[in-house]
Design an enzyme around this catalytic site. Structure first.
Site, PDB file in Angstrom:
ATOM      1  N   ASN A  68     -11.207  37.927  -0.603  1.00 55.07           N
ATOM      2  CA  ASN A  68     -11.846  38.013   0.437  1.00 55.07           C
ATOM      3  C   ASN A  68     -12.784  36.757   0.925  1.00 55.07           C
ATOM      4  O   ASN A  68     -13.582  36.870   1.825  1.00 55.07           O
ATOM      5  CB  ASN A  68     -13.042  39.366   0.309  1.00 55.07           C
ATOM      6  CG  ASN A  68     -13.914  38.989  -0.872  1.00 55.07           C
ATOM      7  OD1 ASN A  68     -13.932  37.876  -1.586  1.00 55.07           O
ATOM      8  ND2 ASN A  68     -14.815  39.821  -1.062  1.00 55.07           N
ATOM      9  N   HIS A  77     -14.446  34.713  -1.142  1.00 60.31           N
ATOM     10  CA  HIS A  77     -15.445  34.249  -1.881  1.00 60.31           C
ATOM     11  C   HIS A  77     -15.455  33.063  -2.542  1.00 60.31           C
ATOM     12  O   HIS A  77     -14.387  32.696  -3.050  1.00 60.31           O
ATOM     13  CB  HIS A  77     -16.040  35.413  -2.735  1.00 60.31           C
ATOM     14  CG  HIS A  77     -15.318  35.768  -3.782  1.00 60.31           C
ATOM     15  ND1 HIS A  77     -15.310  37.266  -4.521  1.00 60.31           N
ATOM     16  CD2 HIS A  77     -14.712  35.204  -4.903  1.00 60.31           C
ATOM     17  CE1 HIS A  77     -14.280  37.194  -5.365  1.00 60.31           C
ATOM     18  NE2 HIS A  77     -14.075  36.107  -5.684  1.00 60.31           N
ATOM     19  N   ASP A 128     -21.241  31.051 -12.114  1.00 62.71           N
ATOM     20  CA  ASP A 128     -21.792  32.357 -12.018  1.00 62.71           C
ATOM     21  C   ASP A 128     -21.496  33.123 -13.353  1.00 62.71           C
ATOM     22  O   ASP A 128     -21.096  32.565 -14.204  1.00 62.71           O
ATOM     23  CB  ASP A 128     -20.947  33.030 -11.032  1.00 62.71           C
ATOM     24  CG  ASP A 128     -19.389  32.931 -10.960  1.00 62.71           C
ATOM     25  OD1 ASP A 128     -18.926  32.396 -11.885  1.00 62.71           O
ATOM     26  OD2 ASP A 128     -18.797  33.094  -9.882  1.00 62.71           O
ATOM     27  N   GLU A 155     -19.986  36.546  -1.603  1.00 61.77           N
ATOM     28  CA  GLU A 155     -19.320  37.432  -0.962  1.00 61.77           C
ATOM     29  C   GLU A 155     -19.455  37.281   0.636  1.00 61.77           C
ATOM     30  O   GLU A 155     -20.383  36.866   1.191  1.00 61.77           O
ATOM     31  CB  GLU A 155     -19.590  38.951  -1.339  1.00 61.77           C
ATOM     32  CG  GLU A 155     -19.676  39.151  -2.679  1.00 61.77           C
ATOM     33  CD  GLU A 155     -18.396  39.619  -3.248  1.00 61.77           C
ATOM     34  OE1 GLU A 155     -17.345  39.018  -2.656  1.00 61.77           O
ATOM     35  OE2 GLU A 155     -18.177  40.110  -4.300  1.00 61.77           O
TER      36      GLU A 155
HETATM   37  C1  F6R Z   1     -15.268  32.538 -11.049  1.00 63.57           C
HETATM   38  C2  F6R Z   1     -15.484  32.716  -9.454  1.00 63.57           C
HETATM   39  C3  F6R Z   1     -15.022  33.360  -8.508  1.00 63.57           C
HETATM   40  C4  F6R Z   1     -13.306  33.123  -8.871  1.00 63.57           C
HETATM   41  C5  F6R Z   1     -12.474  33.749  -7.961  1.00 63.57           C
HETATM   42  C6  F6R Z   1     -10.883  33.899  -8.119  1.00 63.57           C
HETATM   43  O1  F6R Z   1     -16.187  31.691 -11.703  1.00 63.57           O
HETATM   44  O2  F6R Z   1     -16.661  31.972  -9.365  1.00 63.57           O
HETATM   45  O3  F6R Z   1     -15.012  32.976  -7.339  1.00 63.57           O
HETATM   46  O4  F6R Z   1     -12.851  31.749  -8.753  1.00 63.57           O
HETATM   47  O5  F6R Z   1     -12.807  35.288  -8.157  1.00 63.57           O
HETATM   48  O6  F6R Z   1     -10.701  34.469  -9.334  1.00 63.57           O
HETATM   49  P1  F6R Z   1      -9.079  34.423 -10.033  1.00 63.57           P
HETATM   50  O7  F6R Z   1      -9.132  33.003 -10.454  1.00 63.57           O
HETATM   51  O8  F6R Z   1      -9.157  35.445 -11.241  1.00 63.57           O
HETATM   52  O9  F6R Z   1      -8.308  34.875  -9.173  1.00 63.57           O
END
Ligand code: F6R
Length: 243
Positions: free
Chosen positions: A136, A138, A67, A143
């Site tokens: 959440n 994701h 992303d 989301e």
């Molecule tokens: C990042 C991504 C997100 C993260 C998720 C967890 O490229 O796609 O889904 O993997 O938000 O983020 P952290 O590792 O910062 O807790």
């Protein structure tokens, strides 16, 4: 799903690096799916170390990131382009034109989504995908409520995700409102998934992912249906599962 318990964040990172390196050393032109965020930072450090010690080369590897924020230029230090270069790409022998991220600064964002999805297909699909998980549920920036059938698309970021990511920005107002993300369908088409989970804050999400119902309200639950998922989680993250 195969669950591997690590003692702590460092061991989780080392185990994940070992798997990625084994993949590349058995198929030098592997296609890797990469993630950003705090979770894979240790993994990238381990990979750089292994590369510097001569244990792995990326010269034939192709990468696709999950992303990118919409509206941040490549030189913005909060863009995922910047993150990947600073934390990994600038320190290994991956060719510039083989490192792919969605362009969140494209004029036509819809077209950029189709282009990105097509380039994953052209590369032969992703051999091994690294994932983190949001509180959440994701994965990527898919989301809650995102259809499971969707491919690379533009998303409006949840308030909870913007809040969680505000720690990287000067203020919440600077966190972009949108992102481009590989969709759930794009993630499900990857051949193998390694999901990294660390810390007690993620324990509830991990429990739901493994034992909860498969529902679009908790996107990561779809991973129960993927044929080749390995979860590498530390003790704290596994706390709710072991009970
Ligand atoms: C990042 C991504 C997100 C993260 C998720 C967890 O490229 O796609 O889904 O993997 O938000 O983020 P952290 O590792 O910062 O807790």
């Amino acid at each position: 799903m195969n669950i591997i318990q690590a003692e702590n964040y460092q061991q989780m990172s080392e185990l994940a690096a070992k798997k990625l390196i084994e993949q590349i050393n058995s198929k030098s032109d592997s296609v890797l799916g990469l993630a950003t965020g705090s979770t894979p930072e240790g993994l990238y450090e381990e990979i750089i170390k292994a590369h510097k010690e001569g244990n792995v080369s990326f010269k034939d590897v192709t990468t696709f990131n999950l992303d990118e924020y919409v509206g941040l230029s490549k030189d913005n230090d909060q863009s995922y382009y910047y993150y990947m270069h600073k934390l990994l790409f600038d320190h290994i022998d991956l060719k510039d034109n083989q490192a792919n991220l969605p362009n969140g600064d494209a004029e036509d964002l819809q077209e950029e989504c189709s282009r990105y999805e097509a380039s994953i297909q052209q590369a032969g699909g992703i051999d091994i995908q690294i994932l983190g998980i949001g509180l959440n549920g994701h994965i990527g920036f898919n989301e809650p409520g995102t259809p499971f059938s969707i491919q690379t698309h533009i998303v409006d970021l949840d308030a909870s995700t913007r809040n969680a990511n505000a720690r990287f920005f000067d203020s919440i107002d600077e966190v972009p409102l949108q992102a481009i993300t590989m969709g759930i369908d794009s993630i499900m088409q990857t051949k193998q998934i390694i999901l990294l989970v660390s810390g007690s804050k993620k324990a509830e999400a991990l429990e739901k992912l493994v034992n909860g119902p498969v529902t679009e309200d908790f996107p990561a639950s779809i991973l129960q249906k993927h044929p080749n998922v390995t979860i590498i989680a530390d003790r704290e993250a596994l706390a709710e599962l072991s009970q």
